[in-house]
Design a protein around this motif. Sequence first.
Motif, short mmCIF file in Angstrom:
data_model
loop_
_atom_site.label_atom_id
_atom_site.label_comp_id
_atom_site.label_asym_id
_atom_site.label_seq_id
_atom_site.Cartn_x
_atom_site.Cartn_y
_atom_site.Cartn_z
N ASP A 53 58.25 71.89 65.39
CA ASP A 53 57.97 70.66 64.58
C ASP A 53 57.11 70.01 65.06
OD1 ASP A 53 58.02 68.27 63.23
OD2 ASP A 53 60.02 68.67 62.74
N TYR A 201 70.86 68.96 66.78
CA TYR A 201 70.40 69.05 65.36
C TYR A 201 69.06 69.96 64.91
CZ TYR A 201 70.07 67.42 60.46
OH TYR A 201 69.86 67.27 59.22
N SER A 204 70.02 73.54 65.38
CA SER A 204 70.80 74.07 64.11
C SER A 204 69.91 74.47 63.03
CB SER A 204 71.78 73.03 63.89
OG SER A 204 71.26 71.98 63.19
N LEU A 205 68.77 73.85 62.81
CA LEU A 205 67.59 74.33 61.82
C LEU A 205 66.71 75.32 62.30
CD1 LEU A 205 67.54 70.37 60.47
CD2 LEU A 205 68.78 72.31 59.61
N SER A 425 58.07 67.32 60.30
CA SER A 425 58.79 66.82 59.35
C SER A 425 58.60 65.33 59.37
CB SER A 425 60.41 67.24 59.88
OG SER A 425 60.69 66.77 61.05
N TRP A 427 60.96 63.65 60.91
CA TRP A 427 62.36 63.06 61.26
C TRP A 427 62.30 62.07 62.07
CZ3 TRP A 427 66.14 64.45 65.04
CH2 TRP A 427 67.41 63.97 64.59
N THR A 431 64.27 65.09 56.20
CA THR A 431 64.87 65.96 56.75
C THR A 431 64.04 66.74 57.82
OG1 THR A 431 66.34 67.84 56.64
CG2 THR A 431 64.75 67.44 54.94
N ASP A 433 64.51 70.18 58.46
CA ASP A 433 64.64 71.43 57.79
C ASP A 433 63.51 72.13 57.61
OD1 ASP A 433 65.62 73.80 56.94
OD2 ASP A 433 66.93 73.06 55.37
N ALA A 436 63.57 73.75 54.13
CA ALA A 436 63.34 72.85 52.96
C ALA A 436 61.69 72.50 52.68
CB ALA A 436 64.19 71.67 53.02
N ARG A 519 69.66 79.90 55.30
CA ARG A 519 70.37 79.24 56.26
C ARG A 519 70.04 79.75 57.69
NH1 ARG A 519 69.41 76.05 53.21
NH2 ARG A 519 70.74 74.59 51.91
N VAL A 520 70.21 79.29 58.49
CA VAL A 520 69.95 79.49 59.98
C VAL A 520 71.33 80.18 60.35
CG1 VAL A 520 69.64 78.87 62.32
CG2 VAL A 520 68.05 78.00 60.57
N THR A 523 69.61 80.32 66.58
CA THR A 523 68.46 79.91 67.23
C THR A 523 68.68 80.36 68.67
OG1 THR A 523 68.56 78.32 65.71
CG2 THR A 523 66.91 77.99 67.50
#
Length: 532
Positions: A53, A201, A204-205, A425, A427, A431, A433, A436, A519-520, A523
């Motif tokens: 990111d 978080y 998790s993405l 993102s 963020w 989000t 993600d 997305a 979906r993940v 990771t």
Amino acid sequence: MSVLFRGGTVFDGYRYLGRADVLVDRGRVVAVGSDLSGDEVVDAAFVSPGFTDAHVHPIQGGLERLRCDLAELDTREEYLAAIRAYADSRPDVEWVLGGGWSMPAFPGGTPLAADLDSVVPDRPVFLPNRDHHGAWVSSRALEIAGVTRDTPDPPDGRIERDADGNPTGTLHEGATALVSRHLPRTTGADYRAALLAGQAYLHSLGVTSWQDAIVGSYSGMDDPASTYVAAAESGELRSHVVGALWWDRRQGVEQVDDLVGRRAALTRGRFHATTVKVMQDGVAENGTAALLEPYLDRCGHATDNRGHSFVDADALKDAVRALDAAGFQVHVHNIGDRAVRETLDAMVGTDPGRRHQIAHLQLVHPDDVPRFAELGVAANMQALWACYDEQMVELTIPFLGEERTGWQYPFGAIHRAGGRLVAGSDWPVSTPDPLAAIHTAVTRTAYGDTGRAGTEPFLPEQALDLETAFAAYTSGSAWANQRDLHDGAGVLREGAVADLVVLDRDPFAGPAEEIGAARVVSTWIDGAVVHG
């Protein structure tokens, strides 16, 4: 012990390879191909390099998740209910803090202090909106800050007022500092918890690395540098992070020597303070994005407002060239077309090897599209915003008009002109993600939205193909963080660091409308699982 990811398909950071296995050993990719074997086997439907990111605020996002988090809500009534519940459950909290509200939930995008007073009558409230270019504050907060009808607007912001000039509860841009300077200090323990929550978080993405786009004091947040350094030294920082040191727009090039000193003092372990962030303008929704031509009113007539260039164009040139000479990457916030042009003009003559980048790029004049490739400046896209959401339909398009509406988020045109795309993102603005965002980059719609945003593509001629969108979020953003020069992150090939993500399906195999459904599953960083 070696790990074999088998049974699925692979995107290698540049290309979709189709069916392939990935073998990892001692934190590195050993091979990508077939007929491989490993000590541990992971059945994987789809494997990609971990996402990077290139523009995010994880500590700020983590704090909001730990406080009064409004990000998953949509209406005024939902916000007020959540704020009341949060305040009632924490009677000893001195200030109610958090954020994440959306401007379209309120008439004109400006919520009222009176609403906050009705649910929290006894304490001050300070809640930044999703884009963090404004804040919703209570009457008690205004009283503590001494903000009244006689308080002038600061040069870089605006106080929303009623017909008699009294503040109504919304502060824009630099005006937020009138209240934020009175907030209680967030403790070091709170910032540590926020970083760890934000990191978990992101993991998790599927995000394995990032660039924190503001390392400095901003919008009620203390400088997060010490939090990063402590986490890097303790080993709690699992991801590699580039920190973008904050450019103080109240000063000029005299601050460069201090930034050089901060770079040397802060860079250690997995944290590298090698970038400087400049906020050149605001946002279109509140009329502070810098435009070449005036905003329109709701009747389509030109106003006298062209937004704000927070740094004078000549001063920006001096700043960019001084930072370039000092070896910094420069990362600039640009929403309006004037801000984009001022920044590209400032980049003329700089070293492309610094990998300078412009983030957001909502409104880009067509004449400036080819200049990204010509100047070697990366386009840092927040693709999730390129859709017909309420913020676009209600608070942007009416004030830009038809022609300029067609200039928004021209990622396809920049790519076709040879410009380099990287992705982030922003963020907690939206989000984090990546799937997305990739969905929107390809379809120019919002996954899961049943309204116009999810069904009608926004400027579909600016859509990207799926390989290009995935590359922006993997090899592209890793390039922006210069990981390719150090450990080969962002790609899956022999010798590259084993930062990767496993998905539950192959986004390349189904229809584009289902990209966002992926979906993940897990990771991995340095060949070790950090999520899943």
